[in-house]
Design an enzyme around this catalytic site. Sequence first.
Site, PDB file in Angstrom:
ATOM      1  CE  LYS A   1      10.710 -10.943   7.385  1.00  0.00           C
ATOM      2  NZ  LYS A   1       9.954 -10.597   6.190  1.00  0.00           N
TER       3      LYS A   1
ATOM      4  CE  LYS B   1      15.881   0.338   7.335  1.00  0.00           C
ATOM      5  NZ  LYS B   1      15.468  -1.059   7.188  1.00  0.00           N
TER       6      LYS B   1
ATOM      7  N   GLY C   1       7.129  -7.273   7.751  1.00  0.00           N
ATOM      8  CA  GLY C   1       7.092  -6.620   9.065  1.00  0.00           C
ATOM      9  C   GLY C   1       5.748  -5.980   9.364  1.00  0.00           C
ATOM     10  NE  ARG C   2       4.322  -2.806   3.942  1.00  0.00           N
ATOM     11  CZ  ARG C   2       5.507  -3.084   3.411  1.00  0.00           C
ATOM     12  NH1 ARG C   2       6.581  -3.100   4.184  1.00  0.00           N
ATOM     13  NH2 ARG C   2       5.644  -3.330   2.127  1.00  0.00           N
TER      14      ARG C   2
ATOM     15  CD  GLU D   1      15.975   2.868  13.910  1.00  0.00           C
ATOM     16  OE1 GLU D   1      16.452   1.783  13.476  1.00  0.00           O
ATOM     17  OE2 GLU D   1      15.532   3.750  13.162  1.00  0.00           O
TER      18      GLU D   1
ATOM     19  CD  GLU E   1       7.746   0.060   5.648  1.00  0.00           C
ATOM     20  OE1 GLU E   1       7.344  -1.053   6.015  1.00  0.00           O
ATOM     21  OE2 GLU E   1       8.602   0.698   6.285  1.00  0.00           O
TER      22      GLU E   1
ATOM     23  CG  HIS F   1     -12.308  20.764  19.414  1.00  0.00           C
ATOM     24  ND1 HIS F   1     -13.283  21.735  19.550  1.00  0.00           N
ATOM     25  CD2 HIS F   1     -12.932  19.584  19.650  1.00  0.00           C
ATOM     26  CE1 HIS F   1     -14.435  21.163  19.887  1.00  0.00           C
ATOM     27  NE2 HIS F   1     -14.242  19.852  19.949  1.00  0.00           N
TER      28      HIS F   1
END
Length: 507
Positions: A193, A474, A248-249, A199, A334, A365
């Site tokens: 965005k 960041k 974004g999310r 990254e 977030e 388990h």
Amino acid sequence: MRPHPVLDQLGPHAARLIHNPIAHVLAADHERCSGFSLRVGPIYANFARQKYDRAALDALFAVAEQIDLKQALQRLVDGEWVNVSEQRPALHTALRSDIGQSPIALAAYHSAQQQLSQMAALVSELEASTVTDVINVGIGGSDLGPRLCVEALRNAGSGRFRLHFLANVDGHALDHLLHTLDPERTAVLLVSKSFRTQETLLNGAVLRDWLGAQGVARLYAVSSRPDAAVAFGAPERQVLAMAETVGGRYSLWSTVGFAIALALGMEGFRALLSGAAQMDAHVVGQPLRQNLAVWHALTAIWNRNALGFGSQAILPYDERLGFLPDYLQQLVMESLGKSVRSDGSAVEHATGPVIWGGVGSSVQHSFFQSLHQGTDTVPADFIGVVRPAHTLAGHHNALLANLLAQTQALATGEDNDDGNRRYPGDRPSTLLLLDELNPESLGAMLALYEHSTYLQSVIWGINAFDQWGVELGKRLADQLLPAVVDKDSTATDPVTRIVLQEIHARR
Ligand code: F6P
């Protein structure tokens, strides 16, 4: 902690119920087994195993009335400035339908439709090309939503591509792809965005060069800053815009869902949007008591604020939903991991819990021991699917039996003279049952979680649509990079300085 004027009403109910086990509450009111359930299209939800009774629920719905959650939902879909710190609306619902009738919401809807048509044209071109593999390069919301949907709907897709997801700045992930894929048959999709994310830009630059000068014809991008993507090297006609007003999310419904459309075909992608739109219509249209998102949000508030539970497990009993806990970690943590209200004042009660989980039956388990007998109570959302996409009936029956067994065992427990073999029970859970896992039901379920998250934020008075908490790290990473590269460049923090010495000594 100073009490919240409205949440304070829950206190007396919590005091009454805290030592009253779920098994007793259930035995005292058999009607709740069906009365505490709702169906919305392909989703059935049952809240009967939550640790509240009718009086507590009345208090919760009174909170919802006083805070006016209905109006808050209308404000969201109409594009009012619910994201106060960034002075903008959050218009993800306008990506799925024209439910918001204000001029701003309608404009967002029409522009999203246009962006989707451009995306559909690129999907058709790619389908007609010799490309076999597509790498989605993105992180956070530019990764988790598309990754979850592609993985969850792998049986539903008509698309013919192998999808790969590259998020981490750890070079091992990229290195693996470079050694397994053929650049001549691979398309690279840069999804960011902001088009500023370290990254994505680092991974993207290596892949752009790997494609080579000719191969740049197979470089695609999605961003709310299309100019930046073009400057990066993506051909202009292969850069899709997305709205600044979509977080974004909350963005998998936008052109960020390009990878989903490639995996499912456009028809499947549109079915995902229509499932979400169906949930939007329910949530905005239904009164509080019949409203699934309101039930879900009030249950979360009850567990967090009245009973004080600090974490929430997400337990899908379907291998295809393996990324759901990761996806919801970002969506909820977030959005709700805040300690100031929208007006900047400090909150004086607990907000978003830790979200975690895994896929059943496998996790039975690993961590279920702790869920059954640990000292902390962890409320859980169990998610099951009635009709599987395979024909191994024996497996599916066993899976459903395990799902039912766990929800029952956690709630009602079992007594034993030997403490080691005693199951205390009284561990709350909600059950969500999907008729089947398909684009519509997945879209509806994800929209449900979005709305529940927003409603919780409204009750707490916090902003569900910003994420300032991630910025400091960041910024520091940028500042520290020179000291990682060059051993003569130093860091100001004493601990960081020592650790850097250790790193440089061992290189
Ligand atoms: O660091 C957090 C974050 O901003 C998320 O909110 C977002 O989904 C992710 O980074 C990726 O951002 P972008 O799509 O701008 O690259």
